[in-house]
Every structure is written in structure tokens, then in C-alpha cells.
Design an enzyme around this catalytic site. Structure first.
Site, PDB file in Angstrom:
ATOM      1  N   SER A 115      -5.696  -1.351  10.810  1.00  0.00           N
ATOM      2  CA  SER A 115      -6.425  -2.234  10.097  1.00  0.00           C
ATOM      3  C   SER A 115      -7.747  -3.095  10.663  1.00  0.00           C
ATOM      4  O   SER A 115      -8.455  -1.665  11.683  1.00  0.00           O
ATOM      5  CB  SER A 115      -5.474  -3.556  10.686  1.00  0.00           C
ATOM      6  N   TYR A 129      -0.545  -8.848  16.727  1.00  0.00           N
ATOM      7  CA  TYR A 129      -0.783  -7.738  15.485  1.00  0.00           C
ATOM      8  C   TYR A 129      -2.065  -6.936  16.492  1.00  0.00           C
ATOM      9  O   TYR A 129      -2.172  -5.315  16.009  1.00  0.00           O
ATOM     10  CB  TYR A 129      -0.656  -8.179  14.382  1.00  0.00           C
ATOM     11  N   ILE A 152       0.392  -0.952   0.118  1.00  0.00           N
ATOM     12  CA  ILE A 152      -0.125   0.232  -0.157  1.00  0.00           C
ATOM     13  C   ILE A 152       0.923   1.024   0.044  1.00  0.00           C
ATOM     14  O   ILE A 152       0.719   2.101  -0.348  1.00  0.00           O
ATOM     15  CB  ILE A 152      -1.058   0.562   1.213  1.00  0.00           C
ATOM     16  N   LYS A 177      -1.883  -2.897  16.663  1.00  0.00           N
ATOM     17  CA  LYS A 177      -3.744  -1.802  16.329  1.00  0.00           C
ATOM     18  C   LYS A 177      -4.850  -1.021  17.209  1.00  0.00           C
ATOM     19  O   LYS A 177      -4.705   0.372  16.747  1.00  0.00           O
ATOM     20  CB  LYS A 177      -3.983  -2.227  15.078  1.00  0.00           C
TER      21      LYS A 177
END
Length: 292
Positions: free
Chosen positions: A149, A162, A19, A166
Site C-alpha cells: 500500500s 495498518y 483487487i 505494510k
């Protein structure tokens, strides 16, 4: 893309692939001056050479950066960034760099994975923000764009570490927005779901072509990210169904959302392990995952 406002200087972390690379290409096409950061200088140079726009590639600067290198190192990098466009400052700081391991059981995560994930995704990102924010205040404003995310909004089996990193970013940046909202600094937190990215050669790296799960292209994700930021959205969710539906249920009917996620949590990890860490959200609705 025509809805995006004119840009000045955009600093993107994690700009060497995925991205971040696509964001660099789209910002360049919108006539932005760019600072591209990541650990791999050679890949950053490759991205720079492929950019097209009013200021590309002449006014595109490559600035290697390791978010886990500590505050003193990051302070030096910020000083370098300011010197690259001394008359302009940094208008957009795009936090895109992140560390993500293949999906696995939460109890299997090693201390090394835990520390590396938080050093990059949380501590490094927060430290860089702390160093850049005063510069934006001095220049009269700026905008932080944070690529979070869907895992930062909903329970994410197989991605516990993870997801936790976030969630931490959401708490930090939404709190920071409240502190700086009257001082000219804006914040947009972007929550992509499954994204089809590129490994730098144009080859897909996100999914098996036979997977039933629908991914948003990195180009569309980058486009919607820029539109969200240019319209000063505080948070933007970028994903297809049924992931989007799950996010809405967890947001507005958390008891139901958590019950649904609890029902499929273990299955998602098992499928991920069997399929090389590719899983299907269609399990949520009782459909069997396809096998290769």
C-alpha cells in the site's frame, strides 16, 4: 496486457473480492492456471464461475485459507496447493489478502485490532512465504507479488496500525529478495494508493461519488500489477496525483515530506471521522474537503 509473459500457475490470496478478484480474472484471461484462496469458499466459487480463459474454469482450484490460522494450518494448506498442480508447482504467489479497519486515531486502536492486523498482514503472510519459498527453490524459481500500500511508504494518519503492518512487509520482502536474488526467486512489491474496488456485485465500495479524491480502478490496478511483475519490477507505485507526488517527496526529500504530512495528519483523521472514513488528500494543498 499484451506485454505480460506467459504464465503457468498463479496462487492468489484474498481472491474472493476487490483487487484479488480482478487479478484472478485478468490472470485467467492470460491463460494462467489458478489457485484462489480466501476465507469465504462460497465467494471463491463465485469468482471461479465467472472466469474466462484457456484454463478457466476447469483448471481453477478453490483453496480456502485463513492467514491467521497458524503455521501448522498453513503448512497443510501449502501441501494441498502443491497437490493441485503436482507437475507445475507454483510460479506466482500473489499476497493480496489483508486486514484493514476504518480510519481512526492510533490511540483508539484496541489490542484485538493490533493483533488481528499483524496476524493477517504480517505473520500469516510471512509464514506462508516461508513455506512456499523452498518449493520455488526446488522447482528452480518463482515470483512473489506482494500487494502492499502507499501506506507502507508514507506516514498515514488514521491508519497507523495498518501502515505499520505494510512497512513490515517492505522490510521483510526487500530483505528476502537480497537473500534469494541469485537463486531464481523474484519479488515485486506493489503499492496502490486509493483504489475503487467492488463488493462482489459490481457496486463501488471505496468512495462517495461526490468525493474529490481520485481513485484508480481495481481493473487498472490489477493490470499494472501484472505488468510490473512480468517486467520484474522490484517495486511499483499505483496511484493518481497528488498521492503520487506525496510518495515521491517522502521518498526523495523526507524532511519536507514528513513536514507536509505532519501539517495535515490530524486534519485527515478528523475528516475521515466526519465523512464515514473517507478523506481527501487535497487537504495537503490547503483545499477544503467537500461535504455530502
Amino acid at each position: 496486457m499484451s506485454s505480460a509473459k506467459p504464465l503457468k500457475v498463479v496462487w492468489i490470496t484474498g481472491a474472493s473480492r476487490g483487487i484479488g478478484e480482478v487479478l484472478a480474472k485478468q490472470f485467467a484471461s492470460l491463460d494462467a492456471k489458478l489457485i484462489l484462496s480466501a476465507r469465504n469458499k462460497a465467494e471463491l466459487e463465485r469468482v471461479k464461475s465467472e472466469l474466462k480463459g484457456k484454463y478457466a474454469p476447469e483448471d481453477v482450484k478453490v483453496l480456502p485459507l485463513d492467514l491467521a490460522s497458524g503455521e501448522e494450518s498453513l503448512k497443510h494448506v501449502v501441501e494441498q496447493a502443491v497437490s493441485l498442480f503436482p507437475e507445475a508447482g507454483v510460479d506466482y504467489m500473489v499476497h493480496n489478502a489483508a486486514y484493514e479497519r476504518p480510519k481512526s486515531k492510533a490511540t483508539d486502536a484496541t489490542e484485538e485490532i493490533l493483533k488481528t492486523t499483524f496476524n493477517v498482514n504480517v505473520f500469516g503472510t510471512i509464514t506462508l512465504t516461508k513455506l512456499v519459498a523452498p518449493l520455488m527453490l526446488n522447482q528452480g524459481g518463482g515470483h512473489f507479488v506482494v500487494i502492499s500500500s502507499a501506506a507502507g511508504k508514507v506516514p498515514s494518519s488514521g491508519q497507523a496500525i495498518y501502515s505499520a503492518s505494510k512497512h513490515a512487509l517492505h522490510g521483510y520482502f526487500h530483505s528476502l529478495r537480497s537473500e534469494f536474488c541469485q537463486k531464481g526467486i523474484k519479488f515485486t512489491v506493489v503499492c496502490p494508493g486509493p483504489i475503487e474496488t467492488s463488493n462482489g456485485t459490481g457496486a463501488s465500495t471505496s468512495e462517495d461519488k461526490k468525493s474529490p479524491e481520485k481513485h484508480v480502478s481495481s481493473e487498472r490496478c490489477a493490470e499494472l500489477t501484472i505488468i510490473a511483475a512480468s517486467h520484474n519490477l522490484k517495486e511499483a507505485w499505483i496511484t493518481h496525483q497528488p498521492v503520487l507526488l506525496v510518495m515521491y517527496i517522502v521518498q526523495y526529500m523526507p524532511s519536507l515530506g514528513f513536514w507536509l504530512m505532519d501539517k495535515v495528519g490530524g486534519k485527515r483523521v478528523e475528516v475521515a471521522e466526519k465523512k464515514g472514513n473517507t478523506y481527501s488528500w487535497k487537504l495537503l494543498f490547503g483545499e477544503k474537503s467537500k461535504t455530502n
